[in-house]
Scaffold this motif. Structure first.
Motif: not given
Length: 395
Positions: A247-256
């Protein structure tokens, strides 16, 4: 004068990926380290506070050095310190050892970033600066996003004691930098160079940079606190480390993705509207998360991921405007907007963690998301000469 060296840029960008990967290790596994050591959310927040202060508040100082000197020393020791100490947090015997690991690891992060940014700029020819710098920044963003996946999967499927072996990669990479990144001859003399406090005084004497630093602090409030509090909330719902890491990975990826699309959105909506959108949209999506995280967990996770897009949407705009306002102190400005602002929030994390235990995490998330929305009017105080008006409306 810049010197073209594609190989050096690739190795520095790879180092950015690696050191930000180490930076991303802690967030998803901290609740499990805290449970292992028997510490509360408030104490864990104090530890994260130490991390933010050490890695972020000192960045303007190292940015000041980066404006004057270009040394591989900072790249080397940055990766070494981050690799060794942030990888060994899982085997800390007590909270004091854990705090020391985080302090030294975060100091490595602070060493690396301003110098790496300055050296990337140096090794670009004029026509390719923006392109190469975007590659350098994207490598760091992706590293920070993938770090939680790596640490959480190692802890979940192997053991706490396996994570320290990741330090070997950092040590080997740091040694390679001395081979593939050449020395830069420093032609500056110490005469007539401004003192650090004089540079800070000049920067904060500018109304525009003051406002942009304030806006960066407001944005950092949401990004930092949500990444700290959410894993504790999910652990209380019995989410395993690997799921939290994803979830944290997806959060940061979508943020990028939001970061990469920032210039396109700015061209369409204009600078002020894009910045206001980034400050106000976290509120409705936080509300949606709070209303759905128990009965509709999938919907709540989707709302959290969309939240990441809007939080990071205006990050490049803040940085670019601040550097336009004070172009002769680009690295110091980068340290203030990209580092110092996160460190300021680190000072408040112990209080936020304590209040989260009293008010509950969901209520605290709602309170925090109201703050940037309520202060979004600050954007309208920025001078119009630095801003883009967006595409003209068609009748």
């Amino acid at each position: 004068m810049r010197v073209k060296n594609k190989k050096a840029i690739k190795w520095i960008s790879g180092g950015h990926f690696l050191i930000d990967m180490y930076s991303g290790f802690l967030n998803p596994i901290l609740p499990f380290i805290a449970a292992h050591l028997g510490i509360s959310l408030a104490v864990a927040s104090c530890i994260i506070s130490i991390s933010q202060i050490t890695s972020s508040i000192t960045q303007p100082l190292f940015g000041f050095f980066a404006d004057r000197f270009k040394k591989r020393f900072f790249l080397f020791w940055g990766i070494i310190l981050a690799g060794i100490f942030l990888s060994t947090t899982t085997i800390a015997a007590n909270v004091y050892v854990l705090a020391l690991c985080i302090i030294f690891g975060s100091m490595g992060v602070s060493f690396f970033h301003p110098q790496a940014s300055g050296m990337t700029n140096y090794f670009c020819i004029d026509a390719n600066v923006t392109k190469k710098m975007s590659i350098y920044l994207t490598c760091g963003t992706f590293g920070f996003a993938i770090g939680p996946i790596i640490s959480s999967f190692i802890v979940d499927f192997i053991s706490f004691k396996a994570l320290p072996f990741m330090a070997i990669l950092g040590i080997l990479y740091a040694l390679s930098l001395f081979i593939f990144v050449p020395k830069i001859k420093n032609k500056q003399t110490k005469e007539n160079l401004p003192k650090f406090y004089n540079v800070l005084f000049e920067i904060f004497s500018c109304k525009t940079t003051k406002l942009l630093v304030i806006l960066s602090i407001i944005k950092a409030l949401i990004q930092v606190t949500f990444l700290v509090l959410m894993p504790f909330l999910w652990k209380s719902l019995n989410y395993p480390p690997s799921k939290i890491g994803i979830i944290v990975f997806l959060f940061l990826t979508i943020g990028s993705i939001g970061t990469m699309l920032s210039s396109n959105v700015e061209r369409f909506l204009g600078t002020k509207k894009t910045m206001i959108l980034s400050l106000t949209m976290p509120l409705p999506f936080t509300l949606l998360f709070v209303l759905t995280y128990i009965k509709f967990p999938v919907l709540s996770i989707i709302s959290f991921l969309i939240l990441g897009f809007f939080i990071m949407l205006s990050t490049p705009i803040n940085m670019t405007l601040a550097q336009k306002a004070m172009p002769k102190y680009k690295s110091t400005i980068a340290g203030l907007v990209g580092g110092f602002s996160f460190g300021v929030i680190g000072l408040f994390l112990p209080l936020i963690g304590y209040l989260s235990e009293i008010l509950t995490i969901p209520h605290m998330l709602m309170i925090l998301s109201i703050i940037p929305a309520g202060l979004s009017f600050i954007v309208n105080l920025l001078p119009n000469d630095l801003l883009h008006d967006g595409l003209p409306h068609r009748d």
